[in-house]
Design a protein around this motif. Structure first.
Motif, PDB file in Angstrom:
ATOM      1  N   TYR A  50       0.503  -5.696   6.856  1.00 32.71           N
ATOM      2  CA  TYR A  50       1.549  -4.679   7.023  1.00 32.71           C
ATOM      3  C   TYR A  50       1.266  -3.381   6.264  1.00 32.71           C
ATOM      4  O   TYR A  50       2.101  -2.491   6.239  1.00 32.71           O
ATOM      5  CB  TYR A  50       2.898  -5.250   6.588  1.00 32.71           C
ATOM      6  CG  TYR A  50       3.457  -6.248   7.575  1.00 32.71           C
ATOM      7  CD1 TYR A  50       4.176  -5.822   8.693  1.00 32.71           C
ATOM      8  CD2 TYR A  50       3.241  -7.612   7.416  1.00 32.71           C
ATOM      9  CE1 TYR A  50       4.681  -6.730   9.611  1.00 32.71           C
ATOM     10  CE2 TYR A  50       3.740  -8.536   8.329  1.00 32.71           C
ATOM     11  CZ  TYR A  50       4.458  -8.084   9.422  1.00 32.71           C
ATOM     12  OH  TYR A  50       4.945  -8.987  10.341  1.00 32.71           O
ATOM     13  N   HIS A  51       0.095  -3.284   5.648  1.00 31.91           N
ATOM     14  CA  HIS A  51      -0.272  -2.039   4.973  1.00 31.91           C
ATOM     15  C   HIS A  51      -0.647  -0.972   6.003  1.00 31.91           C
ATOM     16  O   HIS A  51      -1.329  -1.259   6.990  1.00 31.91           O
ATOM     17  CB  HIS A  51      -1.457  -2.264   4.027  1.00 31.91           C
ATOM     18  CG  HIS A  51      -1.078  -2.846   2.707  1.00 31.91           C
ATOM     19  ND1 HIS A  51      -0.711  -2.077   1.628  1.00 31.91           N
ATOM     20  CD2 HIS A  51      -0.993  -4.141   2.296  1.00 31.91           C
ATOM     21  CE1 HIS A  51      -0.430  -2.859   0.597  1.00 31.91           C
ATOM     22  NE2 HIS A  51      -0.593  -4.120   0.977  1.00 31.91           N
ATOM     23  N   GLN A  78      10.709   6.809   4.158  1.00 32.27           N
ATOM     24  CA  GLN A  78       9.278   6.791   3.870  1.00 32.27           C
ATOM     25  C   GLN A  78       8.766   8.189   3.536  1.00 32.27           C
ATOM     26  O   GLN A  78       7.976   8.363   2.603  1.00 32.27           O
ATOM     27  CB  GLN A  78       8.508   6.231   5.077  1.00 32.27           C
ATOM     28  CG  GLN A  78       8.681   4.738   5.294  1.00 32.27           C
ATOM     29  CD  GLN A  78       7.774   4.233   6.399  1.00 32.27           C
ATOM     30  OE1 GLN A  78       7.673   4.837   7.472  1.00 32.27           O
ATOM     31  NE2 GLN A  78       7.087   3.134   6.144  1.00 32.27           N
ATOM     32  N   GLN A  79       9.216   9.183   4.280  1.00 28.26           N
ATOM     33  CA  GLN A  79       8.780  10.559   4.043  1.00 28.26           C
ATOM     34  C   GLN A  79       9.184  11.031   2.653  1.00 28.26           C
ATOM     35  O   GLN A  79       8.374  11.616   1.917  1.00 28.26           O
ATOM     36  CB  GLN A  79       9.362  11.486   5.109  1.00 28.26           C
ATOM     37  CG  GLN A  79       8.793  11.304   6.501  1.00 28.26           C
ATOM     38  CD  GLN A  79       9.591  12.045   7.552  1.00 28.26           C
ATOM     39  OE1 GLN A  79      10.456  12.869   7.225  1.00 28.26           O
ATOM     40  NE2 GLN A  79       9.333  11.757   8.815  1.00 28.26           N
ATOM     41  N   ARG A  80      10.444  10.787   2.286  1.00 28.93           N
ATOM     42  CA  ARG A  80      10.911  11.244   0.976  1.00 28.93           C
ATOM     43  C   ARG A  80      10.126  10.575  -0.155  1.00 28.93           C
ATOM     44  O   ARG A  80       9.739  11.227  -1.129  1.00 28.93           O
ATOM     45  CB  ARG A  80      12.414  10.973   0.821  1.00 28.93           C
ATOM     46  CG  ARG A  80      13.288  11.902   1.651  1.00 28.93           C
ATOM     47  CD  ARG A  80      14.743  11.788   1.243  1.00 28.93           C
ATOM     48  NE  ARG A  80      15.338  10.537   1.660  1.00 28.93           N
ATOM     49  CZ  ARG A  80      15.972  10.333   2.811  1.00 28.93           C
ATOM     50  NH1 ARG A  80      16.071  11.325   3.685  1.00 28.93           N
ATOM     51  NH2 ARG A  80      16.518   9.165   3.100  1.00 28.93           N
ATOM     52  N   LEU A 100       4.745  -1.041  -0.163  1.00 25.95           N
ATOM     53  CA  LEU A 100       5.801  -0.039  -0.318  1.00 25.95           C
ATOM     54  C   LEU A 100       5.917   0.787   0.957  1.00 25.95           C
ATOM     55  O   LEU A 100       7.009   0.985   1.487  1.00 25.95           O
ATOM     56  CB  LEU A 100       5.487   0.862  -1.519  1.00 25.95           C
ATOM     57  CG  LEU A 100       6.502   1.978  -1.795  1.00 25.95           C
ATOM     58  CD1 LEU A 100       7.874   1.392  -2.119  1.00 25.95           C
ATOM     59  CD2 LEU A 100       6.020   2.866  -2.938  1.00 25.95           C
ATOM     60  N   PHE A 101       4.783   1.272   1.455  1.00 25.49           N
ATOM     61  CA  PHE A 101       4.748   2.008   2.729  1.00 25.49           C
ATOM     62  C   PHE A 101       4.215   1.040   3.780  1.00 25.49           C
ATOM     63  O   PHE A 101       3.026   0.721   3.795  1.00 25.49           O
ATOM     64  CB  PHE A 101       3.862   3.250   2.609  1.00 25.49           C
ATOM     65  CG  PHE A 101       4.348   4.234   1.605  1.00 25.49           C
ATOM     66  CD1 PHE A 101       5.345   5.143   1.925  1.00 25.49           C
ATOM     67  CD2 PHE A 101       3.823   4.258   0.316  1.00 25.49           C
ATOM     68  CE1 PHE A 101       5.812   6.053   0.985  1.00 25.49           C
ATOM     69  CE2 PHE A 101       4.279   5.166  -0.625  1.00 25.49           C
ATOM     70  CZ  PHE A 101       5.277   6.057  -0.290  1.00 25.49           C
ATOM     71  N   ARG A 102       5.101   0.583   4.667  1.00 24.21           N
ATOM     72  CA  ARG A 102       4.753  -0.537   5.524  1.00 24.21           C
ATOM     73  C   ARG A 102       4.734  -0.177   6.996  1.00 24.21           C
ATOM     74  O   ARG A 102       5.367   0.782   7.444  1.00 24.21           O
ATOM     75  CB  ARG A 102       5.740  -1.680   5.316  1.00 24.21           C
ATOM     76  CG  ARG A 102       7.188  -1.344   5.674  1.00 24.21           C
ATOM     77  CD  ARG A 102       8.056  -2.593   5.666  1.00 24.21           C
ATOM     78  NE  ARG A 102       7.619  -3.545   6.670  1.00 24.21           N
ATOM     79  CZ  ARG A 102       7.534  -4.859   6.485  1.00 24.21           C
ATOM     80  NH1 ARG A 102       7.871  -5.371   5.320  1.00 24.21           N
ATOM     81  NH2 ARG A 102       7.124  -5.657   7.454  1.00 24.21           N
ATOM     82  N   ARG A 142       2.475  -1.857  -3.473  1.00 22.38           N
ATOM     83  CA  ARG A 142       3.386  -2.893  -2.972  1.00 22.38           C
ATOM     84  C   ARG A 142       4.702  -2.804  -3.726  1.00 22.38           C
ATOM     85  O   ARG A 142       4.771  -2.206  -4.811  1.00 22.38           O
ATOM     86  CB  ARG A 142       2.764  -4.281  -3.120  1.00 22.38           C
ATOM     87  CG  ARG A 142       1.528  -4.456  -2.239  1.00 22.38           C
ATOM     88  CD  ARG A 142       0.847  -5.777  -2.440  1.00 22.38           C
ATOM     89  NE  ARG A 142      -0.338  -5.872  -1.593  1.00 22.38           N
ATOM     90  CZ  ARG A 142      -1.265  -6.825  -1.687  1.00 22.38           C
ATOM     91  NH1 ARG A 142      -1.124  -7.779  -2.607  1.00 22.38           N
ATOM     92  NH2 ARG A 142      -2.306  -6.824  -0.887  1.00 22.38           N
ATOM     93  N   GLU A 143       5.730  -3.409  -3.168  1.00 25.99           N
ATOM     94  CA  GLU A 143       7.055  -3.349  -3.792  1.00 25.99           C
ATOM     95  C   GLU A 143       7.025  -3.892  -5.217  1.00 25.99           C
ATOM     96  O   GLU A 143       7.704  -3.382  -6.106  1.00 25.99           O
ATOM     97  CB  GLU A 143       8.057  -4.122  -2.944  1.00 25.99           C
ATOM     98  CG  GLU A 143       8.323  -3.506  -1.576  1.00 25.99           C
ATOM     99  CD  GLU A 143       9.255  -4.363  -0.732  1.00 25.99           C
ATOM    100  OE1 GLU A 143       9.705  -5.411  -1.250  1.00 25.99           O
ATOM    101  OE2 GLU A 143       9.526  -3.995   0.420  1.00 25.99           O
ATOM    102  N   GLU A 144       6.220  -4.911  -5.433  1.00 22.98           N
ATOM    103  CA  GLU A 144       6.156  -5.557  -6.753  1.00 22.98           C
ATOM    104  C   GLU A 144       5.569  -4.631  -7.824  1.00 22.98           C
ATOM    105  O   GLU A 144       5.702  -4.899  -9.025  1.00 22.98           O
ATOM    106  CB  GLU A 144       5.295  -6.821  -6.673  1.00 22.98           C
ATOM    107  CG  GLU A 144       3.838  -6.525  -6.349  1.00 22.98           C
ATOM    108  CD  GLU A 144       3.081  -7.745  -5.865  1.00 22.98           C
ATOM    109  OE1 GLU A 144       2.034  -8.052  -6.472  1.00 22.98           O
ATOM    110  OE2 GLU A 144       3.527  -8.373  -4.884  1.00 22.98           O
ATOM    111  N   ASP A 145       4.917  -3.552  -7.393  1.00 22.32           N
ATOM    112  CA  ASP A 145       4.310  -2.627  -8.353  1.00 22.32           C
ATOM    113  C   ASP A 145       5.334  -1.706  -9.011  1.00 22.32           C
ATOM    114  O   ASP A 145       5.000  -0.992  -9.965  1.00 22.32           O
ATOM    115  CB  ASP A 145       3.235  -1.774  -7.661  1.00 22.32           C
ATOM    116  CG  ASP A 145       2.087  -2.616  -7.131  1.00 22.32           C
ATOM    117  OD1 ASP A 145       1.787  -3.639  -7.751  1.00 22.32           O
ATOM    118  OD2 ASP A 145       1.507  -2.240  -6.090  1.00 22.32           O
TER     119      ASP A 145
END
Length: 527
Positions: free
Chosen positions: A327-328, A211-213, A307-309, A233-236
């Motif tokens: 989960y955001h 997540q940090q990277r 994406l960041f969950r 989100r991952e879909e983006d």
């Protein structure tokens, strides 16, 4: 929600004027549910918890009017605008313990002069502190209250005076103008180079390391606000050409500065460079280990996959029925990812000689100044940074004359203490036996046409990089204990200052300069 028991005057006025009662829940402009949970209001903000303890506002009359204003702004503008407004009202007016003292003001006639006096003191204090911009939100609240509820102790004449005041804008661009070494733009050569190097060196395998990277890489690349990133989100993240063999990865960045609508109601599509894409896709792979489901009344309900969950769902969002965003993360968590990366990787700023401070705002300033220096138009820069108008990007063009990041030899040798760009081995004596086919030479010596040896190469195959300059970034390089490196440093610094925009070495010139600086210090006994 009743405030009446402590103020019969308020109860009577509400009844006489047929004012609507305060509900225990309402729908915001974004279509989300705001709700009274326990003794606090929960406004469904996308990047913070949005909790408001209305009882802090003292007098029952003030509590009632602040609540009415909070609901009004949330319904006509946005939840975050409403939250920021009521929080700023409390922060600025609580001076001299005003709210506690106002508890005895249950009669509007007693409250009216006390409020005017408090505003006069507030304005005078903020003028002395040169922070008059902080009076904007409480003044707008007072004017609104005087227009809608003058019977509750809000003077219409005084509201007219406040409305005529000229309130300056906030000092957001000051850190850019002053190029503050801790809050302003990151130095594109001496600090950004270290961040890029840290991203390449980082091999941490914990989930937060991924997540940090990804957070650092995407902040460095696009310069958006944290609220843009936490809405991702991952879909983006998708392949523009839908070609598994030669994909062209892109990301749909949610917009946040467009009339305060929900971030995911509009997007800007940006291409992904290889390194940023690598870190983002690595995070998506790690996310696959987690489900995005919540249990409601015994049933499992699917949620969006950010994406960041978060690892556990947000219970406040569950209580208001916002399952999709369960989960955001909030922006505070995103900011912590940047800060923790700098701490974990031991990033020190050569400018401050202390821990490098990484924030999304600093990355935003950095990207803005770099785009301005590249000659990007104000319109395009405003679009790239998701600004609502051109005025906000002017600051980046105002400082162009002072953005000449020249390097000097003494500075490079000092800065090289903080970098880890040189990856080779220790220096070897000039008489150290090196096979001729492994000897690295350069013709950039004191006299034109002269050739001098730099050191030895441990590669078994032909080098496909850009020797001799890339050698200083190669772990196979063994430099000679020689002053030739100092000469190389002089040449590179001169080239950089003459044409800072040119990178004709085949590798990033500033990275090479700092790595050569490390070798020079090594040869001088400084390592």
């Amino acid at each position: 929600m009743s405030f009446f028991s402590a103020s019969p005057h308020l109860e009577q006025l509400v009844a006489d004027n047929d004012w609507a009662e305060i509900p225990e829940e309402f729908v915001t402009r974004e279509g989300r549910l705001a709700k009274l949970i326990g003794d606090k209001w929960h406004l469904p903000c996308e990047h913070l918890d949005g909790n408001v303890n209305i009882h802090k506002y003292g007098s029952p009359i003030l509590q009632w009017v602040v609540t009415k204003y909070m609901i009004h702004v949330a319904q006509v503008t946005s939840s975050i605008h409403s939250y920021n407004g009521v929080i700023e009202i409390y922060a600025t007016l609580r001076h001299r313990d005003f709210f506690t003292k106002s508890l005895s003001c249950v009669d509007p006639e007693l409250l009216k002069p006390a409020l005017v006096e408090q505003f006069e003191i507030l304005i005078l204090r903020l003028k002395e502190e040169r922070k008059l911009w902080r009076a904007y939100r409480p003044i707008r609240w007072y004017i609104w209250a005087a227009e809608n509820y003058p019977e509750l102790g809000f003077c219409e004449l005084y509201a007219s005076e406040l409305d005529c005041m000229k309130i300056p804008g906030g000092p957001k661009g000051e850190a850019v103008r002053s190029q503050d070494p801790e809050q302003g733009p990151l130095h594109p050569h001496l600090e950004v180079s270290l961040i890029v190097d840290a991203l390449r060196r980082d091999v941490g395998q914990e989930f937060e390391h991924y997540q940090q990277r990804a957070a650092v890489a995407i902040s460095k690349t696009y310069g958006r606000n944290p609220a843009n990133y936490i809405a991702l989100r991952e879909e983006d993240v998708f392949d523009l050409v839908d070609d598994p063999e030669e994909p062209e990865w892109a990301v749909k960045l949610p917009r946040i500065k467009k009339g305060f609508r929900s971030a995911r109601s509009d997007f800007i599509v940006e291409s992904l460079d290889d390194e940023t894409c690598q870190h983002i896709r690595a995070l998506i792979e790690q996310n696959e280990a987690f489900d995005s489901l919540v249990e409601v009344n015994g049933k499992l309900i699917p949620c969006a996959r950010p994406l960041f969950r978060r690892l556990e769902p947000n219970h406040l969002r569950l209580q208001t029925g916002d399952y999709e965003s369960a989960y955001h993360i909030y922006t505070a968590h995103y900011t912590k990812l940047l800060r923790d990366f700098a701490k974990r990787m031991g990033l020190e700023s050569p400018l401050t000689q202390g821990r490098m401070i990484l924030t999304a705002r600093r990355f935003r300033y950095t990207v803005g100044t770099q785009y301005a220096a590249m000659g990007m138009s104000r319109k395009e820069l405003a679009h790239r940074l998701d600004h609502t108008d051109l005025q906000h990007v002017q600051v980046y063009y105002d400082i162009l004359d002072s953005m000449r990041y020249a390097l000097d030899k003494a500075g490079v040798l000092v800065y090289s203490r903080f970098v880890h760009l040189y990856q080779g081995g220790g220096a070897i004596p000039l008489n150290y036996p090196v096979e001729r086919d492994q000897l690295i030479v350069t013709d950039q010596h004191s006299q034109p046409g002269d050739v001098a040896a730099l050191g030895g190469c441990g590669l078994d195959d032909l080098c496909h990089k850009h020797p001799p300059f890339s050698c200083y970034l190669c772990p196979k390089f063994r430099p000679y204990l020689s002053d030739i490196h100092e000469h190389i440093l002089d040449v590179l610094i001169r080239q950089h200052n003459e044409r800072p925009e040119s990178q004709t070495l085949g590798v990033h010139r500033v990275d090479v300069i700092l790595a050569v600086g490390q070798v020079v210090r090594m040869c001088q006994g400084g390592l």
